[in-house]
Write a protein that holds these residues in place. Structure first.
Motif, PDB file in Angstrom:
ATOM      1  N   VAL A   1       0.842  -1.196   0.000  1.00 49.60           N
ATOM      2  CA  VAL A   1       0.000   0.000   0.000  1.00 49.60           C
ATOM      3  C   VAL A   1       0.879   1.249   0.000  1.00 49.60           C
ATOM      4  N   ILE A   2       1.952   1.222   0.795  1.00 52.96           N
ATOM      5  CA  ILE A   2       2.862   2.376   0.825  1.00 52.96           C
ATOM      6  C   ILE A   2       3.460   2.603  -0.563  1.00 52.96           C
ATOM      7  N   LEU A   3       3.851   1.504  -1.218  1.00 55.52           N
ATOM      8  CA  LEU A   3       4.434   1.627  -2.554  1.00 55.52           C
ATOM      9  C   LEU A   3       3.405   2.169  -3.552  1.00 55.52           C
ATOM     10  N   ALA A   4       2.166   1.693  -3.437  1.00 58.24           N
ATOM     11  CA  ALA A   4       1.118   2.163  -4.350  1.00 58.24           C
ATOM     12  C   ALA A   4       0.872   3.652  -4.164  1.00 58.24           C
ATOM     13  N   ILE A   5       0.813   4.096  -2.889  1.00 56.26           N
ATOM     14  CA  ILE A   5       0.596   5.521  -2.618  1.00 56.26           C
ATOM     15  C   ILE A   5       1.760   6.334  -3.166  1.00 56.26           C
ATOM     16  N   GLY A   6       2.978   5.816  -2.972  1.00 57.00           N
ATOM     17  CA  GLY A   6       4.160   6.478  -3.506  1.00 57.00           C
ATOM     18  C   GLY A   6       4.088   6.615  -5.018  1.00 57.00           C
ATOM     19  N   THR A   7       3.654   5.543  -5.691  1.00 55.42           N
ATOM     20  CA  THR A   7       3.549   5.575  -7.150  1.00 55.42           C
ATOM     21  C   THR A   7       2.546   6.632  -7.595  1.00 55.42           C
ATOM     22  N   PHE A   8       1.392   6.658  -6.925  1.00 53.10           N
ATOM     23  CA  PHE A   8       0.373   7.665  -7.243  1.00 53.10           C
ATOM     24  C   PHE A   8       0.939   9.069  -7.079  1.00 53.10           C
ATOM     25  N   ALA A   9       1.614   9.278  -5.936  1.00 51.84           N
ATOM     26  CA  ALA A   9       2.125  10.616  -5.633  1.00 51.84           C
ATOM     27  C   ALA A   9       3.131  11.056  -6.687  1.00 51.84           C
ATOM     28  N   VAL A  10       4.073  10.174  -7.006  1.00 48.52           N
ATOM     29  CA  VAL A  10       5.103  10.518  -7.984  1.00 48.52           C
ATOM     30  C   VAL A  10       4.468  10.789  -9.352  1.00 48.52           C
ATOM     31  N   SER A  11       3.498   9.956  -9.746  1.00 44.49           N
ATOM     32  CA  SER A  11       2.864  10.133 -11.048  1.00 44.49           C
ATOM     33  C   SER A  11       2.114  11.458 -11.127  1.00 44.49           C
ATOM     34  N   LEU A  12       1.357  11.756 -10.066  1.00 42.63           N
ATOM     35  CA  LEU A  12       0.590  13.007 -10.073  1.00 42.63           C
ATOM     36  C   LEU A  12       1.520  14.208 -10.124  1.00 42.63           C
ATOM     37  N   LEU A  13       2.609  14.114  -9.353  1.00 37.66           N
ATOM     38  CA  LEU A  13       3.582  15.199  -9.330  1.00 37.66           C
ATOM     39  C   LEU A  13       4.157  15.427 -10.719  1.00 37.66           C
ATOM     40  N   LEU A  14       4.535  14.332 -11.357  1.00 37.82           N
ATOM     41  CA  LEU A  14       5.112  14.431 -12.702  1.00 37.82           C
ATOM     42  C   LEU A  14       4.119  15.049 -13.669  1.00 37.82           C
ATOM     43  N   LEU A  15       2.872  14.577 -13.613  1.00 39.64           N
ATOM     44  CA  LEU A  15       1.864  15.090 -14.529  1.00 39.64           C
ATOM     45  C   LEU A  15       1.613  16.567 -14.287  1.00 39.64           C
ATOM     46  N   ARG A  16       1.589  16.957 -13.014  1.00 36.89           N
ATOM     47  CA  ARG A  16       1.355  18.345 -12.659  1.00 36.89           C
ATOM     48  C   ARG A  16       2.463  19.239 -13.202  1.00 36.89           C
ATOM     49  N   VAL A  17       3.710  18.864 -12.882  1.00 35.04           N
ATOM     50  CA  VAL A  17       4.854  19.651 -13.325  1.00 35.04           C
ATOM     51  C   VAL A  17       4.892  19.724 -14.849  1.00 35.04           C
ATOM     52  N   ALA A  18       4.719  18.556 -15.481  1.00 30.96           N
ATOM     53  CA  ALA A  18       4.827  18.502 -16.928  1.00 30.96           C
ATOM     54  C   ALA A  18       3.710  19.289 -17.585  1.00 30.96           C
ATOM     55  N   GLN A  19       2.518  19.219 -17.008  1.00 29.98           N
ATOM     56  CA  GLN A  19       1.388  19.921 -17.592  1.00 29.98           C
ATOM     57  C   GLN A  19       1.651  21.426 -17.598  1.00 29.98           C
ATOM     58  N   ARG A  20       2.219  21.896 -16.491  1.00 27.48           N
ATOM     59  CA  ARG A  20       2.517  23.320 -16.416  1.00 27.48           C
ATOM     60  C   ARG A  20       3.543  23.700 -17.478  1.00 27.48           C
ATOM     61  N   ARG A  21       4.560  22.853 -17.622  1.00 24.72           N
ATOM     62  CA  ARG A  21       5.612  23.173 -18.578  1.00 24.72           C
ATOM     63  C   ARG A  21       5.162  22.996 -20.019  1.00 24.72           C
ATOM     64  N   ALA A  22       4.370  21.939 -20.248  1.00 25.68           N
ATOM     65  CA  ALA A  22       4.027  21.614 -21.630  1.00 25.68           C
ATOM     66  C   ALA A  22       2.878  22.458 -22.156  1.00 25.68           C
ATOM     67  N   PHE A  23       1.884  22.645 -21.329  1.00 23.36           N
ATOM     68  CA  PHE A  23       0.674  23.278 -21.842  1.00 23.36           C
ATOM     69  C   PHE A  23       0.427  24.656 -21.240  1.00 23.36           C
ATOM     70  N   GLY A  24       1.257  25.017 -20.254  1.00 27.40           N
ATOM     71  CA  GLY A  24       1.024  26.264 -19.535  1.00 27.40           C
ATOM     72  C   GLY A  24       0.882  27.469 -20.450  1.00 27.40           C
ATOM     73  N   GLY A  25       1.716  27.512 -21.499  1.00 25.99           N
ATOM     74  CA  GLY A  25       1.705  28.663 -22.386  1.00 25.99           C
ATOM     75  C   GLY A  25       0.426  28.809 -23.182  1.00 25.99           C
ATOM     76  N   HIS A  26      -0.249  27.693 -23.395  1.00 24.89           N
ATOM     77  CA  HIS A  26      -1.399  27.734 -24.292  1.00 24.89           C
ATOM     78  C   HIS A  26      -2.715  27.941 -23.575  1.00 24.89           C
ATOM     79  N   GLN A  27      -2.715  27.720 -22.276  1.00 19.17           N
ATOM     80  CA  GLN A  27      -4.013  27.743 -21.612  1.00 19.17           C
ATOM     81  C   GLN A  27      -4.254  29.029 -20.834  1.00 19.17           C
TER      82      GLN A  27
END
Lengths: 317, 296
Positions: A291-317
């Motif tokens: 469960v700890i590993l699953a939560i860690g995976t979720f957290a890391v994935s969300l963080l990556l998506l958040r950061v990347a979304q800002r960098r990738a699409f931030g200019g257009h939205q």
């Protein structure tokens, strides 16, 4: 059926209601098998893992030696796992391994994809097939393969160094184990990631390039200023896969373990979890670790998506 | 999660017309060939090593072929009463049958998500999608206990059944159905009086075929690669898939180097069918639907 339609079209409520799609159970029927399997093999196991992680195996009085029974222990398993140095060392090793494997895999995949898309390069079909080939080799088999190439007694590299009067290359000793393992992941993963990025490159309309060239853009600038930014979504996706894959590394170190003393039973978190569950026979503890590993995976994935979304699409939205 | 309406790659874009001078061709080609070499070396090595006798394996130059290929193959197939052939068949069952069923199940689900609006559609979809991020071990432990409780641990079912559900495959099937099955065709089939199921089987499925090949390939490779689940579920060597079988040979081999030869030949032979399959099916892949899925 045809009469049915006519009746609805000319129905008393007018054509608006009549044209509405007939109510049907079809979507639920089509979803049925997937939903049943989802419940049986994903949803229920997850809920069960959560429940199990709150249980503990305790020796209960009775009989001569007492019996092991499951009792509710609250968050004790989590506390124990989170304060277990071996569990965290596993994450530490994973971080070192991931810091080598993930950027190299993505970087090389991007580089090869850009070269495949580069009009000047020759031998593109051959290279594409060859670089993709390792994807067909299962991770455990790839580890066996590279394992033999690392083992001093069978290694072609060490054969050469020994012929030159040097020692065998200590691929499986000390900290060398990190690049050696990362190399297996790189070898197996670069081709698939390359193809995804390449496919994404091919879907960019060529007019964009023509316009850039007209403006005096060199091939190099074209790649860095135009192609790379346009494939960021593909990079993001491959990055996410690589990251999740890294957190779940298990088969590769387990396969190499018989060949080296460097890899302990708790070398990465999943090996630690496996040992808790199946060697120490403490499934609740293993569930808490999972469960700890699953939560860690979720957290890391969300963080990556958040950061990347800002960098990738931030200019257009 | 807006799906792309069109992600079709121009497969033969007129790029040959680009003006490039001779010098600019050498470096890119060289880098690609180095990459190809790096990827091929271990595969060449395993086939060369497979041809060597036990003595040669540890003494001659590693890329010098031996003459014992047939002996090694005979050893491999006689090891433990020919259990290797059984492992290969098992892998084919887990990966082939499993991937085929998973593809059909995912296609039906993806089509339903894509072409119908029904109460709870988004909630169910995102619930399933969240499953993508679950680590295999998180699921494997409770799956093992549940299988044990219903007495299926150690059976073929214990490995086959959990592999039939793949959130990622369902997600891809939905994207592909969005892009390839026009609502207008479904609508006209309805007006012609076809039932919903007939529309799915005779119109939806054929249109989704290229996407389904991709899903099948991903699932096939995934199941063929799967080590953890069979490792946990199976105790009987007769039911092992090929990678788990070879792993056990290697583990024993660390005490008994004779088995290295068997592990090497077994590894070499096990990758032939998969390489052939991937190279053959490569042209039918629709990888653009994977990379297109995230486009904003």
């Amino acid at each position: 059926m045809a009469g049915d339609v006519t009746q609805r079209v000319s129905g008393p409520l007018g054509s608006r209601t009549a044209r509405r799609r007939p109510r049907t159970a079809a979507p639920y029927v089509l979803l049925g098998p997937a939903l049943a399997l989802f419940l049986a093999f994903l949803a229920i196991p997850v809920v069960y893992a959560l429940y199990l992680s709150l249980q503990g195996m305790r020796i209960v009085e009775g009989g001569v030696f007492g019996t092991r029974e499951e009792v509710f222990v609250g968050l004790a398993n989590y506390r124990e796992t989170l304060t277990d140095g071996a569990f965290w060392s596993g994450f530490g090793r994973l971080a070192v391994y991931g810091l080598i494997a993930v950027p190299l895999t993505l970087g090389l995949a991007l580089c090869f994809a850009l070269l495949l898309d580069h009009a000047g390069a020759r031998a593109r079909r051959l290279s594409r097939a060859a670089i993709f080939l390792p994807y067909a080799v299962p991770g455990v088999i790839a580890s066996l393969l590279w394992g033999f190439m690392y083992l001093p007694s069978t290694s072609p590299f060490s054969y050469l160094t020994e012929k030159m009067g040097l020692d065998a290359i200590p691929f499986l000793e000390g900290t060398n184990i990190f690049p050696s393992l990362a190399n297996i992941a790189l070898w197996g993963g670069v081709g698939f990631n390359m193809l995804i990025i390449y496919t994404s490159l091919r879907s960019i309309p060529p007019e964009i390039y023509d316009a850039a060239r007209m403006d005096g853009c060199s091939e190099w600038q074209l790649a860095w200023r135009i192609k790379v930014p346009l494939v960021v979504p593909a990079l993001l996706l491959t990055g996410l896969f690589s990251l999740v894959g890294t957190l779940q590394v298990y088969g590769e170190p387990t396969t190499l373990a018989p060949m080296t003393t460097e890899i302990s039973q708790t070398w990465v978190p999943l090996m630690h979890i496996y040992r808790s569950g199946f060697i120490q026979d403490d499934l609740p503890m293993a569930a808490a670790g999972s469960v700890i590993l699953a939560i860690g995976t979720f957290a890391v994935s969300l963080l990556l998506l958040r950061v990347a979304q800002r960098r990738a699409f931030g200019g257009h939205q | 999660m807006s799906a792309p309406t069109t992600t079709r790659a121009p497969s033969a874009a007129p790029k040959g017309t680009r003006g490039t001078h001779q010098r600019a061709k050498i470096l890119p080609t060289a880098v690609l060939l180095i990459g190809a070499f790096y990827c091929l070396v271990p595969i060449i090595w395993i086939f060369v090593a497979a041809s060597k006798s036990r003595a040669d394996l540890f003494s001659t130059f590693t890329f010098q072929p031996g003459t014992s290929l047939l002996d090694n193959v005979r050893d491999l197939f006689s090891y433990n009463d020919g259990v290797y052939g059984q492992w290969a068949l098992n892998s084919l069952l887990y990966a082939g049958v499993g991937a085929l069923l998973c593809t059909l199940i995912s296609a039906a689900a993806g089509y339903a998500f894509s072409r119908y609006s029904f109460p709870g559609r988004n909630a169910i979809f995102y619930l399933i999608l969240a499953g993508v991020l679950l680590p295999a071990m998180t699921l494997a432990i409770p799956q093992y206990i549940i299988m044990a409780k219903i007495g299926m641990v150690g059976s073929y079912w214990s490995v086959l059944l959990p592999g039939l559900i793949s959130p990622f495959a369902i997600y891809l099937a939905r994207i592909y159905a969005d892009a390839s099955v026009p609502a207008s065709i479904i609508e006209s089939a309805r007006i012609d009086g076809a039932s919903e199921y007939r529309i799915f089987v005779t119109i939806g499925l054929p249109m989704m075929l290229p996407g389904m090949v991709t899903i099948f390939m991903l699932q096939f490779v995934g199941a063929w690669n799967n080590f953890l689940l069979p490792y946990i579920m199976l105790a009987d060597e007769e039911k092992y898939p090929i990678n788990l079988g070879l792993y056990t040979v290697l583990t024993r081999g660390s005490g008994e180097p004779a088995l290295y030869g068997i592990a090497i030949v077994g590894t070499a032979i096990s990758i032939i069918p998969l390489i052939a399959l991937l190279l053959f099916l490569q042209r039918f892949w629709r990888l653009d639907m994977i990379s297109g899925g995230l486009r904003g």
